[in-house]
Design a protein around this motif. Sequence first.
Motif: not given
Length: 76
Positions: A1-14, A16-21
């Motif tokens: 499974m790939p690791i994806y990077e996310y950004r929170c639109q509420s607090c601007d935190n970034t 990573e999350l291991l999840t499926t495509y």
Amino acid sequence: MPIYEYRCQSCDNTFELLTTYADRLADHSCPTCESERTEVQVSTFAAQGFATEGRSLPMANTGGCACGGSCGCGGH
């Protein structure tokens, strides 16, 4: 499974999350504020190398402590 990077639109935190495509665009909770207003970021990677006479050669060591000199320890 790939690791994806996310950004929170509420607090601007970034984070990573291991999840499926298939689940990369689903709602994911921010680990800081628990908001589900998150968006997947475009991640890139870089590779550097060179080839001679049709064969790949290993990359030169260009940094890192005790090997490339970027930390100033002088180890080579």
